[in-house]
Every structure is written in structure tokens, then in C-alpha cells.
Design an enzyme around this catalytic site. Structure first.
Site, PDB file in Angstrom:
ATOM      1  N   GLN A 266      64.701  72.903  32.727  1.00 28.40           N
ATOM      2  CA  GLN A 266      65.789  72.212  32.037  1.00 28.40           C
ATOM      3  C   GLN A 266      65.265  71.416  30.842  1.00 28.40           C
ATOM      4  O   GLN A 266      64.095  71.020  30.815  1.00 28.40           O
ATOM      5  CB  GLN A 266      66.501  71.274  33.022  1.00 28.40           C
ATOM      6  CG  GLN A 266      67.174  72.000  34.187  1.00 28.40           C
ATOM      7  CD  GLN A 266      67.780  71.025  35.171  1.00 28.40           C
ATOM      8  OE1 GLN A 266      67.141  70.060  35.578  1.00 28.40           O
ATOM      9  NE2 GLN A 266      69.021  71.271  35.569  1.00 28.40           N
TER      10      GLN A 266
ATOM     11  N   LYS B 151      34.403  92.261  56.282  1.00 25.09           N
ATOM     12  CA  LYS B 151      34.254  91.716  54.933  1.00 25.09           C
ATOM     13  C   LYS B 151      32.784  91.651  54.582  1.00 25.09           C
ATOM     14  O   LYS B 151      32.042  90.844  55.139  1.00 25.09           O
ATOM     15  CB  LYS B 151      34.850  90.311  54.817  1.00 25.09           C
ATOM     16  CG  LYS B 151      35.055  89.890  53.351  1.00 25.09           C
ATOM     17  CD  LYS B 151      35.021  88.402  53.157  1.00 25.09           C
ATOM     18  CE  LYS B 151      33.629  87.892  53.014  1.00 25.09           C
ATOM     19  NZ  LYS B 151      32.926  88.392  51.796  1.00 25.09           N
TER      20      LYS B 151
ATOM     21  N   CYS C  33      16.889  86.201  57.882  1.00 20.18           N
ATOM     22  CA  CYS C  33      17.416  85.117  58.717  1.00 20.18           C
ATOM     23  C   CYS C  33      16.375  84.548  59.661  1.00 20.18           C
ATOM     24  O   CYS C  33      16.415  83.357  59.997  1.00 20.18           O
ATOM     25  CB  CYS C  33      18.634  85.603  59.505  1.00 20.18           C
ATOM     26  SG  CYS C  33      18.388  87.164  60.353  1.00 20.18           S
TER      27      CYS C  33
ATOM     28  N   GLY D   9      25.836  84.237  58.819  1.00 20.12           N
ATOM     29  CA  GLY D   9      25.816  83.493  57.558  1.00 20.12           C
ATOM     30  C   GLY D   9      25.351  82.066  57.779  1.00 20.12           C
ATOM     31  O   GLY D   9      24.623  81.772  58.726  1.00 20.12           O
TER      32      GLY D   9
ATOM     33  N   HIS E 146      51.756  72.763  31.813  1.00 20.63           N
ATOM     34  CA  HIS E 146      52.019  73.958  31.002  1.00 20.63           C
ATOM     35  C   HIS E 146      50.923  74.988  31.266  1.00 20.63           C
ATOM     36  O   HIS E 146      49.730  74.660  31.190  1.00 20.63           O
ATOM     37  CB  HIS E 146      52.045  73.614  29.511  1.00 20.63           C
ATOM     38  CG  HIS E 146      52.397  74.784  28.641  1.00 20.63           C
ATOM     39  ND1 HIS E 146      53.688  75.217  28.473  1.00 20.63           N
ATOM     40  CD2 HIS E 146      51.610  75.625  27.918  1.00 20.63           C
ATOM     41  CE1 HIS E 146      53.692  76.278  27.666  1.00 20.63           C
ATOM     42  NE2 HIS E 146      52.439  76.545  27.316  1.00 20.63           N
TER      43      HIS E 146
ATOM     44  N   ASP F  82      56.171  71.468  23.473  1.00 18.86           N
ATOM     45  CA  ASP F  82      54.813  71.593  24.027  1.00 18.86           C
ATOM     46  C   ASP F  82      53.748  71.098  23.047  1.00 18.86           C
ATOM     47  O   ASP F  82      52.661  71.674  22.930  1.00 18.86           O
ATOM     48  CB  ASP F  82      54.500  73.055  24.418  1.00 18.86           C
ATOM     49  CG  ASP F  82      55.492  73.607  25.413  1.00 18.86           C
ATOM     50  OD1 ASP F  82      56.082  72.801  26.157  1.00 18.86           O
ATOM     51  OD2 ASP F  82      55.690  74.832  25.447  1.00 18.86           O
TER      52      ASP F  82
ATOM     53  N   PHE G  76      15.548  80.260  52.545  1.00 15.30           N
ATOM     54  CA  PHE G  76      16.047  81.634  52.495  1.00 15.30           C
ATOM     55  C   PHE G  76      15.486  82.374  51.279  1.00 15.30           C
ATOM     56  O   PHE G  76      16.166  83.113  50.583  1.00 15.30           O
ATOM     57  CB  PHE G  76      17.577  81.679  52.482  1.00 15.30           C
ATOM     58  CG  PHE G  76      18.135  82.889  53.198  1.00 15.30           C
ATOM     59  CD1 PHE G  76      17.960  83.039  54.561  1.00 15.30           C
ATOM     60  CD2 PHE G  76      18.809  83.874  52.506  1.00 15.30           C
ATOM     61  CE1 PHE G  76      18.463  84.164  55.225  1.00 15.30           C
ATOM     62  CE2 PHE G  76      19.316  84.995  53.154  1.00 15.30           C
ATOM     63  CZ  PHE G  76      19.136  85.133  54.519  1.00 15.30           C
TER      64      PHE G  76
ATOM     65  N   LEU H  84      23.620  82.163  62.704  1.00 16.34           N
ATOM     66  CA  LEU H  84      23.664  81.227  61.587  1.00 16.34           C
ATOM     67  C   LEU H  84      22.271  80.927  61.043  1.00 16.34           C
ATOM     68  O   LEU H  84      21.345  81.699  61.212  1.00 16.34           O
ATOM     69  CB  LEU H  84      24.384  79.949  62.040  1.00 16.34           C
ATOM     70  CG  LEU H  84      25.767  80.185  62.662  1.00 16.34           C
ATOM     71  CD1 LEU H  84      26.362  78.889  63.174  1.00 16.34           C
ATOM     72  CD2 LEU H  84      26.712  80.865  61.688  1.00 16.34           C
TER      73      LEU H  84
ATOM     74  N   GLY I 116      35.845  82.730  50.920  1.00  8.45           N
ATOM     75  CA  GLY I 116      36.787  81.631  51.087  1.00  8.45           C
ATOM     76  C   GLY I 116      38.213  82.094  51.222  1.00  8.45           C
ATOM     77  O   GLY I 116      39.044  81.397  51.826  1.00  8.45           O
ATOM     78  N   LEU I 117      38.527  83.275  50.693  1.00  3.60           N
ATOM     79  CA  LEU I 117      39.882  83.804  50.782  1.00  3.60           C
ATOM     80  C   LEU I 117      39.999  84.799  51.937  1.00  3.60           C
ATOM     81  O   LEU I 117      40.731  84.578  52.903  1.00  3.60           O
ATOM     82  CB  LEU I 117      40.257  84.485  49.465  1.00  3.60           C
ATOM     83  CG  LEU I 117      41.697  85.010  49.374  1.00  3.60           C
ATOM     84  CD1 LEU I 117      42.651  83.849  49.143  1.00  3.60           C
ATOM     85  CD2 LEU I 117      41.817  86.005  48.219  1.00  3.60           C
TER      86      LEU I 117
END
Length: 909
Positions: free
Chosen positions: A93, A605, A714, A658, A111, A147, A813, A681, A639-640
């Protein structure tokens, strides 16, 4: 930290506005009023819903101005809340300046572009249309709608080659924009918010993109065509005229390959016909380069795979049997129950144009399944056949089994390397097919030997995770895999192992260029042990019940005792497997082979930086004959993708290798439905070397314990304790041997030491060494990056390492040998020091005194103890850690326990 809490007015709408509202309230600010749009079709805006639920005053004005002037009643209603700052997260608006300037601190607005570039309402579209390499957003002090107000803060992100508007919004503009809006309010509350005038240089203003001005202009390079299509995907949709009708293009990507075989398709305005190929529609820029378009939408709303364009209308209508006619009428009744606003369901009735939504798709398919369990329909079947007559024809064909399995279609990235051509899949592998990520997002995987790009790989989205889990669940519960006998399951696994062995040179080459592993090591260990692992667990498939169940169990009941109790081992269901980047294929094999042998299905994954051998494995699994949905591979962000798998309610087990912090997060996420979890781990494995050892062997094995696979191991010996009397000689011999090591191209058969896996890891290792020096440890050798292209690091040796130092406590590592001396004969003292760690993955001892060795092995708190050797793992020996190195086992019979559940059955007779 900000001290003052502000009274805020939120002006805007949408889920974005809702999330900003929630975050600001959580931070302690008081939202004194929410000003949003009126309800639409009886449905309140998400921002209004959240505010009403909290009891926050909500105002729903259709407009703030009339004939260019503020509506005074609206302005007075706004002023009544007494806001100190207006926050406009997303507002369509026009807000009068009387309102913008009214509060003590003024107004801020979000924006979605890096101002002053792309002013206007279609900023995200134009970011892609103009091929910007960077996207981002600006939070600025609101002006009169042009803007142009002063900038408060900005954030930017890279634009991927195939990013769409949805990609940018979902990945960055939405989540980071919410955080930034909250940060901006914090800065204002603290009196630290800047007002930076917008520069005039580089300023652009573009109009709103609508369907009528989204037609494709063909006299452009391929990259510009691709940018135009993706800049309008999904709304408003770039289009062209084909065969006299408007066809909208979706899912474009640049195609860097030779011109594929296909059938020509004339497109109005294009100087060269497109090609309908097995993968989609190929179109050509005026530079001769190509764009691949995956989906096409007709004027009537029907969407098809572009590869099916010529066959879309050629199907001959089926003559239905009496049974099929009854099924059609049953489905008509289901449609009628959903489309209650439609008087009669005719052949031409369109499911979506009649008011149905995605939720109605799910309802319809579930109701059909209840009546006809043998008819397996998917959501996409509805979208591809939206009219009732088309839907019935499709359903009958599926009911008859005429939808035959399609040949596996694989797009490869091919490279001539290591005296061979390697063919590498680069897409997600879901339900037996290689497909692009749902949102089209990709990322580059890098060759650590020179920093060059190997391939752009699909980056799976949350929607892809859901699809893969659904496919795995369907395969487990209703598919061929769930009905298959154990011996047949073993036969498939043996066949897969054979194919891996047939392709071992190609797999080892891919592993080498993607992970930096020395080729000879990749061939022997990364690939060789993977083949052995699948063969070992293939042999277990038909022996699980005999080994694991045992005999019947006596139970104490009132006589006469006519009861029988026995146990049964069962697969768990859908398993999520998340693996690291140091041994990409071998870690896949260690977990997947046991998982499959037990009868589960999986979604795996791979590490984001090393996806290629996992995708090649997917190809080989399909060729071995594994049914669709049993094995699914999702490259992308941990992470996803990893997080969503850990939380997913249909996943019943997570196997993860991991870091310890990530393992802890997975345990928290797995609590959503109390998944079974096994974790391998981090480690800080101690290696104790006594003066009575065979010194040359201890030097050789000690170096292997640290530098094997460039230290990316590891169970690497994270700390060496060397007895005082041999300490100096041990160090001298180690340095002599390091100087003989050849550092270089991992594909060179004479190379001993290849590059670190990726750039960020190399930088972390260099920082690790700097920390060691600062804390007072003696850097005897190395500690630097090798001066050559790629991510190479010198093998490193530290001595005089004291117990309190960072490098004594934390894992590198990498190729860093950390040496501490201990007093002659102080067995119990060195044991205490070795066990003073939160990790317990592996350990080792070198001594000729077997009694001492066995005493040490009993006292060391680690899942594996090596005596006078190191790194000697075997597929039949269980592998796993103690303490914060995790729990559960890979390899050996014990690994099967991680993927089985025990059921007790009692019978009275």
C-alpha cells in the site's frame, strides 16, 4: 547489546511480515498496532492472524489515501496507538508521509535489492533478468514510495547460475531479511542506526513485470534468454507463441554440451527452431549456445514435461471395461465431494480451475487409494492431467500397468582425466531418477588439486527431502523391496559390489579429483574397502534371523504352561544417512551396506564438498536393479538437508559421521519423533610410544597414524606421547621421513601427500598451527601452505606440547603431528594424560612388552585400540567410539543392530 525497548507499529502483510512481527516481540519490543490489508475471501493475512492471536490491535484498511490525499480517519486511527517507530517489512500500500514521519524515530522499510539498483516493485525479477552476480536487500528510512530514502543497512549474496526468484527469496532474502529487520530495530533502539544517503551512480528503476510484458525476445545470447526465463519463474512466467498459443517456460538452465538429438519445434520469433529432447526443450541464443527448459504450461493451465510436448495430445482414448467404468464413476464422486461448488463433474471439468488447491490433491489421492489400493497415483499425476477426462485416462493406464518403467536418463558431466573419460552424474537421485533440485539451485564442487570447478551439482531443497523420504517410505511399505526375500536382497547387493569393482578406476578417479585423495589410496582403500563392505553385508542378508533371534524364550506363567515366546528382528524403515567428506564413498558403504542388508530404505546426504562418488554410486545401484525409492541421494547443504532429515517425522533412524557439535544437534532434532540414532564423531586419538618399541616400525606406523589420507582421518592419532628416552630420536627420524614425502598431483602414482579437501579446511589448519605456535609449542617442521595451485599443506610436526594447550585438546583433522613426551617408566601417568579428553574414538600403543600392551588396552577409554600397528580396520570388525566420539557401531555384525529392531511375540496354544 541494545538497552531500550521500542513501541512499534508494523505496517504490511504476508508471512514475511508475520515472522518479523514475531521476532520483534520475542526480543522484547512492544508492537502497539498492526496495520494490514483487509481479509481476502474470508481469510485474514498471516500478519493479521498472528497479531490477533496475541491480542495486538489490528487495523485492516483497504487504502490510506483517496485521490492522492491521506484519509484522515485512517491517519487518526494510526496515531492513536502511539508508535515510536514504524516498521514496514513488506507493504503493497501507499503510506502517506503524515504517517511515515509521525513517530519519534520515523519509519524503516525492507526492499529486496541492493539500492540504488533495482528500485521498484519487481526488484528480485530484475536482479535475475539483468544477470546480476550479486543479489541482496536494503533496509532504508522510508520515503514517499520511490525507494530513495537513506540506507540503514544492506546485505548481499551470490546469485547462482540457475537461481530463480523463489531460490533467492527462500535461501536468502526471506530468512536473512527477517534477521536484518530485527537488527535494524536494535540499532535504532540503541541510537546507532546510520542514515547513509543513496548514491545517484548506478541507480535504476524498473517497472512491474506482468504477463503481458514477459514475452521472450529471441535475438539475444543464451545467457540472456536463460536470465529472462528464470527472472519470471514462477511469476509472471516468461512465454512464447508456439503452434498459435501462448506457452509459458519454467525450469531453465544453461546447457554446456554438444547439441542433443531431438525433434524440431518452431517458435514464433526465434531464428532457429527449438529441439524437443529426452530431457526437455532446448532453445538457442543468437550466440549459438543453448538453454534447457524442463517444463511447459499451456494456455489452459495444463503443465507438462517439455520432453512430452509432441506426445501430449497423441494418446488414443481408451475403451473402458465395466470395472474401469465403475472406477471412473467412483472417482467422479470423489471429485464431486471435493468440488462442492460444481453442480456436475463433466469430462471438461478442471480440478484446479474449479477451486481445488494442493491440499485437495492429497485428499483426492488418499480417497482413491482407499477404494483402489492397487492404483498408485502421485501428486504430479494430478498436475499433469487436470481435466476429469484426462485424469481418468491417466488413471486407467496406470491401473492397467501401461505406464512402463522409463529408461534411466542421466545427464553427465564428462571429463578426460587420468587417461580415461569419467562420466559423473550431478543431479539429485530420487525415486530411481536423476532430477534437478526442486528450486533449480546448484553449487560448484571444486577440485582441491588446482581450485578448478569440476561440476555444478544440484543442491537439494526441503521439497526434495520430502520427496526422497516419501519415495523411501513408499518403497519400504508398499514396494517390491519390502516384499523381497532376504536372499534376493543379498543378490542385489552382490551385484552392486560387482559393478563398483568393474568401475573401480573411474570411482577412484572421481574420488581423487573431488576429495584430493591420492589415487592409489583411493583405489585401494576408498573404493576397495567399499566393495568389500558391500560383499560382507550381502552375505549377512539371509542370516540375520538365525544369528540375531536366538531360540525361544521360556516365560513364567501359571501351569499348564502352554505359551511360546520368541523374538524377531525387523528393519526399522526409512533411514537417513549423513556422511563426511574425508572418505566419501567408503563412509557411504560403511553405513548404507548394513542399512540395506537389514532391509531398510535410505536417503543419503553426502558432504556438500564431495558429492560426486555418491551420485555415481546411485547410478550403479540403479543398474544393479535396486527398486525405485530404496536408495535416494541428496547433495546439498548439511544445515538444510541434513537438518530436515534429522527432524523428519517419517525418518526412523539417523546414521551420522561428522563433528561432535553437529552430532549433538542431530540428537536434538531426532527427538521430534524419538528416532534411533548412531553417531561417529570427532576424535583426539592418543598414540603411546614406549622406549621398548621397535623404533623404526613405530616411526613408520606413527607417521601413518597422522598423515594417512592427508590427516583427514577420523581415527588419526591426534596426539603422540613418546617416552622421554627415545623422544628426540623419534622426532629426528620422523622429520627425515617427511622430507622424503612427495607432495603433489593426487593422480600421479608416485605422490605420497595430496591436497587438503577444500579451501576452508586448509585455512582452518593454518590457523590451528598458528595457535600452537602462539601457545608455546615448538614447530619443528611444516605448518605452512605449499606454494602451488590448490589446497596443499606441508606435513607438520609440533613438540613440547603441554596438556593445557589447544592443539593438545582439539582435533586438527589434518597432517599435524602433535608430540608430548612422558617420563621414563611412567605408565599410569601417561594413561591418565591419554584419557584426559572428551573423545574416545581410537588409540594405540607401541611396546614389545605384551603384558604392558594389554594393560594399556584395558585402561584406554576408546572404541578401538591398536597394538604395534595403526589404521588397521576390517569390514568384519566393529568400529565406533566412546564419550563424545559418539555411540553405535559401523562394520561387523554389530553394525546390523543399528538398523534393526527387536519384536517379542508370545503365543498361547
Amino acid at each position: 547489546a541494545y538497552q531500550q525497548k521500542l513501541k512499534l507499529a508494523l505496517i504490511g502483510q504476508s508471512i514475511f511480515g508475520q515472522e518479523v512481527y514475531r521476532k520483534l516481540r520475542k526480543e522484547g519490543h512492544k508492537v502497539v498496532g498492526v496495520f494490514t490489508v483487509p481479509d481476502k475471501n474470508g481469510q485474514a493475512d498471516p500478519l493479521a492472524l498472528a497479531a490477533e492471536k496475541d491480542g495486538t490491535p489490528v487495523f485492516k484498511f483497504p487504502r490510506w489515501r483517496a485521490k492522492g490525499k491521506p484519509i484522515q480517519e485512517v491517519v487518526e486511527a494510526y496515531k492513536s496507538v502511539g508508535a515510536e517507530l514504524n516498521v514496514l517489512p513488506f507493504c503493497t500500500q501507499f503510506i502517506p508521509m503524515d504517517v511515515i514521519d509521525c513517530p519519534k524515530h520515523g519509519s524503516i522499510i525492507y526492499h529486496p535489492s541492493i539500492l540504488p539498483r533495482h528500485r521498484g516493485a519487481s526488484a528480485i525479477n530484475w536482479t535475475l533478468i539483468q544477470g546480476d552476480k550479486k543479489a541482496g536487500f536494503t533496509i532504508f528510512w522510508a520515503d514517499d514510495g520511490l525507494d530513495t530514502g537513506p540506507i540503514l543497512l544492506q546485505r548481499e549474496c551470490d546469485v547462482g547460475q540457475n537461481d530463480t526468484v523463489d531460490d533467492l527469496y527462500n535461501r536468502f532474502l526471506f530468512p536473512e531479511g527477517i534477521k536484518a529487520m530485527v537488527e535494524a530495530v536494535h540499532l535504532i533502539a540503541d541510537g546507532k542506526a546510520p542514515r547513509i544517503p543513496q548514491p545517484t551512480e548506478g541507480a535504476t528503476y524498473e517497472g512491474i513485470q506482468k504477463k503481458e510484458n514477459a514475452e521472450i525476445s529471441w535475438d539475444q545470447p543464451a545467457a540472456a534468454l536463460h536470465n529472462w526465463i528464470r527472472g519470471h519463474d514462477k511469476v509472471p512466467g516468461a512465454w512464447a507463441t508456439i503452434d498459435g498459443q501462448v506457452i509459458t517456460f519454467y525450469g531453465s538452465s544453461l546447457l554446456d554440451a554438444s547439441v542433443p538429438a531431438g525433434q524440431e519445434l518452431a517458435i514464433k520469433g526465434a531464428s532457429r527452431p527449438g529441439l524437443i529432447t529426452k530431457n526437455g526443450l532446448v532453445i538457442f541464443g543468437n550466440d549459438g549456445k543453448m538453454v534447457l527448459v524442463r517444463n511447459l504450461q499451456f494456455e489452459d493451465g495444463r503443465m507438462i514435461p517439455a520432453s512430452k510436448y509432441f506426445s501430449a495430445d497423441e494418446t488414443t482414448a481408451l475403451e473402458l471395461t465395466d470395472q474401469e467404468k465403475k472406477m471412473a464413476e467412483d472417482i467422479r464422486d470423489i471429485w464431486k465431494g471435493i468440488l462442492s461448488n460444481v453442480a456436475v463433474i463433466e469430462d471438461s471439468t478442471d480440478f484446479f480451475k474449479s477451486g481445488a488447491s494442493s491440499m485437495h490433491v492429497v485428499r483426492m489421492l488418499e480417497e482413491i487409494k482407499q477404494k483402489y489400493s492397487g492404483l498408485q497415483l502421485q501428486n504430479e499425476d494430478v498436475y499433469m492431467a487436470t481435466k476429469f477426462a484426462d485424469f481418468i485416462q491417466m488413471a486407467v493406464r496406470k491401473f492397467r500397468g501401461e505406464d512402463k518403467e522409463e529408461e534411466l536418463v542421466i545427464d553427465y558431466v564428462s571429463k578426460n582425466v587420468n587417461n580415461m573419460t569419467v562420466n559423473m552424474p550431478y543431479q539429485c537421485f530420487i525415486n530411481g531418477q536423476f532430477i534437478n533440485a526442486e528450486d533449480g539451485k546448484t553449487y560448484d564442487t571444486i577440485n582441491p588439486a588446482d581450485g578448478s570447478i569440476i561440476a555444478s551439482v544440484s543442491s537439494a531443497s526441503l521439497a526434495d527431502v520430502d520427496k526422497a523420504v516419501a519415495a523411501a517410505k513408499e518403497a519400504f511399505e508398499n514396494g517390491e523391496w519390502g516384499r523381497m526375500n532376504a536372499r534376493e536382497r543379498g543378490r542385489l547387493m552382490y551385484r552392486l559390489a560387482d559393478l563398483m569393482e568393474e568401475h573401480q578406476e573411474e570411482l577412484a578417479t572421481i574420488e581423487s579429483i573431488d576429495s584430493g585423495a591420492v589415487y592409489t589410496l583411493a583405489l585401494k582403500t576408498h573404493v576397495g574397502m567399499s566393495v568389500q563392505t558391500f560383499r560382507y553385508f550381502a552375505g549377512w542378508c539371509d542370516k540375520i534371523q538365525a544369528s540375531e533371534s536366538g531360540a525361544t524364550i521360556p516365560i513364567n506363567q501359571a501351569r499348564p504352561n502352554h505359551n511360546l515366546t520368541f523374538t524377531k528382528k525387523e528393519p526399522i524403515g526409512v533411514c537417513a544417512i549423513v556422511i563426511p567428506w574425508n572418505y566419501p564413498l567408503m563412509m557411504l558403504a560403511w553405513k548404507s551396506a548394513a542399512c540395506l542388508a537389514a532391509g531398510n530404505t535410505l536417503v543419503l546426504k553426502p558432504a556438500q564438498v564431495t558429492p560426486l562418488t555418491s551420485l555415481k554410486f546411485a547410478e550403479l545401484s540403479a543398474k544393479a536393479g535396486f527398486p525405485k525409492g530404496v536408495i535416494n541421494i541428496l547433495p546439498g547443504s548439511g544445515g538444510l538437508v541434513g537438518q530436515h532429515l534429522s527432524e523428519h517425522s517419517d525418518v526412523r533412524k539417523v546414521g551420522f559421521t561428522g563433528s561432535t557439535p553437529t552430532g549433538k544437534q542431530i540428537m536434538k532434532s531426532a527427538a521430534t519423533n524419538l528416532k534411533k540414532v548412531s553417531l561417529e564423531l570427532g576424535g583426539k586419538s592418543p598414540l603411546i610410544i614406549f622406549s621398548d618399541c621397535e623404533l623404526d616400525r613405530a616411526v613408520k606406523m606413527g607417521m601413518g597414524a597422522v598423515y594417512f589420507n592427508k590427516g583427514e582421518n577420523c581415527i588419526a592419532a591426534g596426539r603422540l606421547f613418546v617416552e622421554e628416552s627415545i623422544h628426540d630420536e623419534f622426532v629426528r627420524k620422523v622429520v627425515e621421513e617427511i622430507k622424503k614425502m612427495k607432495i603433489g598431483d593426487p593422480l600421479d602414482r608416485s605422490t605420497d601427500h595430496g591436497p587438503q579437501n577444500h579451501k576452508a579446511h586448509l585455512e582452518k589448519l593454518l590457523q590451528y598451527c598458528e595457535t600452537g605456535v602462539k601457545e608455546g609449542a615448538t614447530l619443528v617442521y611444516g605448518g605452512r601452505q605449499v606454494r602451488r595451485p590448490g589446497f596443499f599443506m606441508e606435513p607438520t610436526v609440533f613438540t613440547d606440547v603441554e596438556d593445557h594447550m589447544y592443539i593438545a585438546r582439539e582435533e586438527s583433522f589434518g597432517p599435524v603431528m602433535v608430540i608430548s613426551k612422558f617420563k621414563n617408566g611412567d605408565v599410569d601417568g601417561v594413561l591418565r594424560r591419554a584419557n584426559t579428553t572428551e573423545y574416545g574414538l581410537a588409540s594405540g600403543v607401541f611396546t614389545k612388552d605384551i603384558s604392558k600392551a594389554l594393560y594399556i588396552s584395558e585402561k584406554l577409554e576408546a572404541g578401538t585400540v591398536f597394538i604395534n600397528t595403526y589404521n588397521k580396520t576390517d569390514v568384519a570388525a566393529p568400529f565406533g567410539g566412546f564419550k563424545q566420539s559418539g555411540f553405535g557401531k559401523d562394520l561387523g555384525e554389530e553394525a546390523l543392530h543399528e538398523y534393526l529392531r527387536t519384536k517379542a511375540i508370545t503365543v498361547e496354544y
